[in-house]
Design a protein around this motif. Sequence first.
Motif, mmCIF file in Angstrom:
data_model
loop_
_atom_site.group_PDB
_atom_site.id
_atom_site.type_symbol
_atom_site.label_atom_id
_atom_site.label_comp_id
_atom_site.label_asym_id
_atom_site.label_seq_id
_atom_site.Cartn_x
_atom_site.Cartn_y
_atom_site.Cartn_z
ATOM 1 N N SER A 165 -44.596 32.436 21.808
ATOM 2 C CA SER A 165 -44.487 32.313 23.258
ATOM 3 C C SER A 165 -43.734 33.457 23.917
ATOM 4 O O SER A 165 -43.746 33.566 25.120
ATOM 5 N N SER A 170 -42.017 27.186 14.831
ATOM 6 C CA SER A 170 -42.503 27.324 16.198
ATOM 7 C C SER A 170 -43.946 27.802 16.138
ATOM 8 O O SER A 170 -44.237 28.867 15.621
ATOM 9 N N HIS A 171 -44.886 27.007 16.668
ATOM 10 C CA HIS A 171 -46.305 27.296 16.464
ATOM 11 C C HIS A 171 -46.827 28.423 17.331
ATOM 12 O O HIS A 171 -47.626 29.227 16.912
ATOM 13 N N ARG A 227 -41.514 33.283 13.439
ATOM 14 C CA ARG A 227 -41.512 32.081 14.281
ATOM 15 C C ARG A 227 -42.279 30.945 13.610
ATOM 16 O O ARG A 227 -41.899 29.788 13.692
#
Length: 236
Positions: free
Chosen positions: A223, A219-220, A214
Amino acid sequence: MPEQNNQHFHAPLNQPRALRIGVAGPVGTGKSSILATLCRELAGELSMAVVTNDIYTDEDARFLRSAGVLPTERIRAVETGACPHTAIRDDVSANLDAVEDLEEAYGPLDLVLVESGGDNLTATFSPALADAQIFAIDVAGGGDVARKGGPGITGADLLVINKTDLAPHVEVDVERMVADASSVRDGLPVLALSKHDTDSVARLADWVRSVLARHRAGSHVPSDPGPMAPHSHPHP
Ligand SMILES: Nc1nc2c(ncn2[C@@H]2O[C@H](COP(=O)(O)OP(=O)(O)OP(=O)(O)O)[C@@H](O)[C@H]2O)c(=O)[nH]1
């Protein structure tokens, strides 16, 4: 161990910096052991480095160096002084310097693991230092620890309930502990881990791989639970 690159490195603009994963938790719950396990599992496929935080010593760094899990120069120690929280949450400059030095010296790196000093249930990393956080508790601390909450237990990207091999000796029901933890974590993953249980170690490594994927995709925040659905991990 793979051949290590000692040349100075400046990341190309289109290349993301290394993923930084923070590992926190109370004293003695197995943070250094988790780092050692991850290095053993992943150093053959990823370029890695480690930063440890100890209050007064460099004991954790010395433990990891002597374990031979990474070339010794890839393991840096930060001495935090009196308050371990400060160095990972409030003024993270010493840790950021250590991470950036390692990237400069041995980059490109895929993964930097940052171990916090052993503390209580409130330790969390600044997002400026860690992209994702693992929080470790252990069965020896008692089965009710998972219910006590606190930002590490409720909000870490992965909660590890460690040393499950000891559960019968301390009369802890691991399944109950996982269920208690899951109920306060709103779907975030919980991993029952023992360094002696290869299946659980493989799940830990897979979680890191999924977070890295991710991170590389831009995407940091990790989630979603990825391969670690809360009720899907057997334990020894
Ligand atoms: N039985 C068992 N012991 C473990 C496991 N993981 C770690 N330990 C032991 O627990 C003790 C503490 O482990 P560390 O990895 O040093 O814990 P830590 O959280 O880094 O400790 P501090 O840095 O002092 O807070 C050591 O004796 C480890 O060998 C495990 O999965 N099972």
